[in-house]
Design a protein around this motif. Structure first.
Motif, mmCIF file in Angstrom:
data_model
loop_
_atom_site.group_PDB
_atom_site.id
_atom_site.type_symbol
_atom_site.label_atom_id
_atom_site.label_comp_id
_atom_site.label_asym_id
_atom_site.label_seq_id
_atom_site.Cartn_x
_atom_site.Cartn_y
_atom_site.Cartn_z
ATOM 1 N N ALA A 150 0.817 -1.217 0.000
ATOM 2 C CA ALA A 150 0.000 0.000 0.000
ATOM 3 C C ALA A 150 0.848 1.264 0.000
ATOM 4 C CB ALA A 150 -0.933 -0.003 1.208
ATOM 5 N N TYR A 151 0.320 2.295 -0.633
ATOM 6 C CA TYR A 151 0.948 3.619 -0.669
ATOM 7 C C TYR A 151 0.119 4.631 0.112
ATOM 8 C CZ TYR A 151 2.684 0.792 -4.445
ATOM 9 O OH TYR A 151 3.168 -0.268 -5.158
ATOM 10 N N VAL A 152 -1.165 4.289 0.347
ATOM 11 C CA VAL A 152 -2.056 5.162 1.124
ATOM 12 C C VAL A 152 -2.823 4.298 2.128
ATOM 13 C CG1 VAL A 152 -2.395 6.782 -0.800
ATOM 14 C CG2 VAL A 152 -4.032 4.902 -0.472
ATOM 15 N N THR A 153 -3.400 4.980 3.117
ATOM 16 C CA THR A 153 -4.377 4.307 3.987
ATOM 17 C C THR A 153 -5.625 5.175 4.033
ATOM 18 O OG1 THR A 153 -3.466 5.393 5.919
ATOM 19 C CG2 THR A 153 -2.719 3.134 5.485
ATOM 20 N N ASN A 189 6.563 2.374 3.841
ATOM 21 C CA ASN A 189 5.791 3.523 3.366
ATOM 22 C C ASN A 189 5.040 4.243 4.489
ATOM 23 O OD1 ASN A 189 6.703 3.120 0.813
ATOM 24 N ND2 ASN A 189 4.839 2.121 0.055
ATOM 25 N N PHE A 190 4.759 3.534 5.590
ATOM 26 C CA PHE A 190 4.024 4.169 6.685
ATOM 27 C C PHE A 190 4.863 4.306 7.948
ATOM 28 C CE2 PHE A 190 0.845 2.372 3.856
ATOM 29 C CZ PHE A 190 0.273 3.566 3.474
ATOM 30 N N GLY A 191 6.167 4.000 7.838
ATOM 31 C CA GLY A 191 7.049 4.168 8.985
ATOM 32 C C GLY A 191 6.731 3.227 10.133
ATOM 33 N N TYR A 223 9.820 11.352 2.697
ATOM 34 C CA TYR A 223 9.784 10.013 3.285
ATOM 35 C C TYR A 223 9.931 8.955 2.191
ATOM 36 C CZ TYR A 223 8.197 11.882 7.767
ATOM 37 O OH TYR A 223 8.121 12.532 8.953
ATOM 38 N N PRO A 224 10.501 7.800 2.560
ATOM 39 C CA PRO A 224 10.638 6.747 1.551
ATOM 40 C C PRO A 224 9.266 6.288 1.031
ATOM 41 C CG PRO A 224 11.199 5.915 3.748
ATOM 42 C CD PRO A 224 11.054 7.404 3.863
ATOM 43 N N LEU A 225 9.224 6.075 -0.279
ATOM 44 C CA LEU A 225 8.000 5.569 -0.913
ATOM 45 C C LEU A 225 8.447 4.419 -1.806
ATOM 46 C CD1 LEU A 225 5.002 5.729 -1.644
ATOM 47 C CD2 LEU A 225 5.534 7.572 -3.249
ATOM 48 N N GLY B 58 -10.314 11.238 2.769
ATOM 49 C CA GLY B 58 -10.006 10.123 3.669
ATOM 50 C C GLY B 58 -8.828 9.277 3.229
ATOM 51 N N VAL B 59 -8.268 9.596 2.055
ATOM 52 C CA VAL B 59 -7.111 8.841 1.558
ATOM 53 C C VAL B 59 -5.844 9.579 1.978
ATOM 54 C CG1 VAL B 59 -5.871 8.074 -0.515
ATOM 55 C CG2 VAL B 59 -8.368 7.872 -0.394
ATOM 56 N N VAL B 60 -5.025 8.936 2.824
ATOM 57 C CA VAL B 60 -3.867 9.628 3.386
ATOM 58 C C VAL B 60 -2.593 8.792 3.273
ATOM 59 C CG1 VAL B 60 -5.233 11.009 4.995
ATOM 60 C CG2 VAL B 60 -4.408 8.740 5.695
ATOM 61 N N GLY B 61 -1.478 9.478 3.422
ATOM 62 C CA GLY B 61 -0.172 8.809 3.420
ATOM 63 C C GLY B 61 0.357 8.654 4.831
ATOM 64 N N ARG B 62 1.669 8.777 4.969
ATOM 65 C CA ARG B 62 2.307 8.614 6.274
ATOM 66 C C ARG B 62 1.842 9.702 7.256
ATOM 67 N NH1 ARG B 62 8.554 6.961 7.112
ATOM 68 N NH2 ARG B 62 8.768 7.542 9.278
ATOM 69 N N ASP B 63 1.627 9.352 8.491
ATOM 70 C CA ASP B 63 1.189 10.271 9.561
ATOM 71 C C ASP B 63 -0.130 10.963 9.231
ATOM 72 O OD1 ASP B 63 3.721 9.673 10.621
ATOM 73 O OD2 ASP B 63 4.619 11.384 9.552
ATOM 74 N N ARG B 70 1.481 9.849 -3.460
ATOM 75 C CA ARG B 70 1.116 8.472 -3.110
ATOM 76 C C ARG B 70 -0.142 8.035 -3.859
ATOM 77 N NH1 ARG B 70 3.155 6.523 2.133
ATOM 78 N NH2 ARG B 70 5.018 7.726 2.590
ATOM 79 N N VAL B 73 0.706 7.211 -7.347
ATOM 80 C CA VAL B 73 1.268 5.897 -7.697
ATOM 81 C C VAL B 73 0.181 5.039 -8.345
ATOM 82 C CG1 VAL B 73 2.299 3.756 -6.807
ATOM 83 C CG2 VAL B 73 3.016 5.965 -5.874
ATOM 84 N N TYR B 74 -1.033 5.084 -7.776
ATOM 85 C CA TYR B 74 -2.129 4.288 -8.351
ATOM 86 C C TYR B 74 -2.495 4.824 -9.738
ATOM 87 C CZ TYR B 74 -2.493 2.452 -3.641
ATOM 88 O OH TYR B 74 -2.209 1.866 -2.438
#
Lengths: 296, 290
Positions: A150-153, A189-191, A223-225, B58-63, B70, B73-74
């Motif tokens: 995953a690249y996003v959450t 990707n999320f640390g 940040y690394p991706l 609602g789509v987020v990356g790190r932190d 990000r 990428v998709y």
């Protein structure tokens, strides 16, 4: 025809993704390889050379069929026509495993050809469970579900991924395919900690492992991706994570995925041998410790 | 809490009438969850082919930070992989227009006609038509025919296997009934017509031989696959039209008569042996018994 084939069971050894570039080398040299895996969608034509080669290779090797287009994690009902084609393929080749992804690729009428992420909520859990149940019922066999990269959450997620997968297994009886490269990619990707993920993973349900190469990049914040590109060798930290995984699961069928910038056969086969070496050293270490129980 | 209807739609399930109030609340919450869930998929998918749209809610990356890169990428994966699929299906076209032009052209096509099912060897049926209507390529009218031929080749490559009927199948039919026989073509068979020298373009860009009759203009090419490899055979115009009538189910007599009326020089036995040698027929039967 099936009488002429080797047993369908995947051995606890290294295997590789079957590429058209290697068909002739494999048939001519009959290399010592644990198994081959194909993407289901590449063999859904009615006939022609792809089936000619796959039939010939299946005679000598066990096969894993890996779907990339069923859209198990989608909000829409499964594509019935696609499911029927999948059933025909699985019936034709009698694979040792059939696996698909915790991801979606179709919405409404459009197919996006990527493994797209989903939030982990009660609603999506129910969707995924229904889709896996339908797939297993239709195919008349258990399937394995693979953890995504995953690249996003999603802010609306209410489950951890490992929890979500565990819940799916409980409700559907499916097995799991643990992609160790995906674990490393997502965690980086999320640390978060990839080791922590492996340690939380419900390993008792894992029946196959995937390894592959990632392409490193950075995001706009520096940040690394990591991109799950399958275009190079398996990275060293992923091999280390694989050894940790095997430490928990014991030897399992382990596939090297290499789908772009396809290398020569020897380079690919060497990667699979590395998986064999890792599994063998685990078995040796367990023996030395005297705690290895055969049959696990 | 949820159950799936027969049509596949997941619906909130109302239970226990004694707790009507609580259930009604639950029902409303569940409906809202479902709606929100569906909206998430709609937003995520809409942005994939439309780079001007923002990162979905609602789509987020790190932190928890929103990240164009990000989500991007998709976007890249979707577009690049679909363009790659078209390049794999249309390699001669890719060669002819060059990598950069092909990728730009294919991106336009993907946005206009995204695939509707996951088997990508079946993606691109509208590509030839799209190219025909693509005004920047108006001065290169042969490109549409190249695309048509590549699509026909791909169809033959993946069609069901059939090695064609035995060469002596016709000799087993009562000669008196020959005029009434009908043929069925093998699954891997089609005809492509072009006012251009397609065979030459094909040989230069796909390194595959086209045999048979190859005039400089107005070509008819039979694409079939009785064995593993796709074969390409240039046909004289009269033979091509004869084959087409037989493929359409006309009797041998009807087809021969019709083609003879169009071409004075039509040689029935030569045309028939050419098609039999190509093994393009799966079976033959006299119409009465068919």
């Amino acid at each position: 025809m099936s009488a002429q084939r080797v047993n369908s069971t995947l051995p606890a050894r290294g295997g590789v993704g079957l590429k058209a570039e290697h068909y002739r080398t494999i048939l001519n040299s009959k290399p010592d390889m644990g198994f081959f895996e194909v993407h289901a969608e590449n063999y859904m034509g009615a006939g022609g050379p792809p089936h000619g080669y796959l039939e010939a290779i299946r005679r000598d090797y066990p096969l894993s069929i890996h779907g990339v287009g069923l859209s198990i994690g989608g909000a829409n009902p499964l594509n019935k026509n696609h499911l029927a084609r999948l059933k025909a393929l699985v019936d034709r080749y009698d694979p040792g495993m059939f696996s698909e992804h915790l991801a979606w690729s179709t919405h409404d009428t459009q197919y996006y050809n990527d493994l797209l992420p989903l939030p982990y909520t009660d609603v999506t859990l129910q969707q995924v469970v229904e889709h896996i149940d339908e797939t297993q019922t239709h195919l008349g066999r258990q399937m394995l579900l693979e953890n995504p990269s995953a690249y996003v959450t999603f802010t609306q997620s209410t489950y951890e991924e490992t929890e979500f997968l565990n819940e799916i297994v409980k409700r559907t009886g499916c097995g799991l395919l643990l992609d160790v490269n995906n674990v490393f990619v997502s965690a980086t990707n999320f640390g978060s900690s990839p080791e922590g993920y492996i340690d939380r993973f419900p390993v008792e349900h894992v029946q196959e492992i995937h390894l592959g190469g990632y392409a490193p990049d950075t995001d706009e914040r520096g940040y690394p991706l990591l991109i799950d590109a399958h275009d190079r060798k398996v990275a060293d930290p992923v091999w280390a994570l694989y050894a940790r995984t095997i430490g928990r699961t014991g030897p399992l069928p382990t596939l090297i995925e290499w789908d772009a910038d396809i290398p020569t056969w020897d380079v690919l086969a060497f990667e699979a041998e590395q998986a064999d070496v890792t599994m063998q050293s685990h078995v040796q270490a367990e023996k030395r410790r005297g705690s290895y129980a055969s049959g696990i | 809490m949820f159950k799936q209807r027969k049509d596949g739609v997941v619906m909130p399930q109302v239970s226990d009438s004694k707790q009507e109030n609580r259930d009604l609340k639950g029902y409303v919450t569940a409906l809202r969850d479902l709606g929100g869930n569906l909206r998430g998929y709609v937003e995520f998918s809409q942005g994939l082919l439309e780079p001007s749209l923002p990162v979905p809610n609602g789509v987020v990356g790190r932190d928890g930070a929103v990240s164009q890169m990000r989500y991007g990428v998709y976007r890249n994966n979707v577009m690049a992989s679909l363009i790659d699929a078209l390049a794999a299906n249309f390699p001669a076209l890719h060669n002819l227009v060059g990598r950069d032009y092909f990728r730009a052209l294919a991106a336009e096509f993907v946005r206009a006609h995204p695939p509707e099912q996951p088997v990508l060897s079946e993606f691109g049926d509208k590509f030839s038509e799209f190219i025909a209507g693509f005004s920047p390529l108006a001065n290169y009218p042969y490109l549409k025919d190249v695309a048509t031929m590549e699509w026909a080749w791909l169809g033959a490559y993946h069609s069901a296997d059939h090695e064609g009927m035995a060469v002596d199948a016709l000799s087993k039919i009562d000669p008196e009934l020959l005029g009434d026989v009908v043929f069925t073509a093998i699954p891997a068979s089609s005809l492509v017509y072009s006012p251009f020298a397609l065979s030459e373009i094909w040989e230069q860009n796909r390194s595959e031989k086209v045999t048979g009759v190859m005039p400089k203009t107005n070509q008819a090419i039979l694409i079939c696959r009785p064995d593993m490899d796709v074969t390409l055979i240039g046909l004289a115009q009269d033979v091509a039209e004869f084959a087409e009538l037989l493929f359409a189910g006309e009797t041998l007599g009807e087809a021969a008569e019709e083609v003879s009326s169009r071409f004075d020089t039509f040689d029935l036995s030569a045309a028939l042996s050419c098609l039999l040698a190509a093994r393009v027929f799966a079976s033959v039967s006299d119409k009465a018994s068919a």
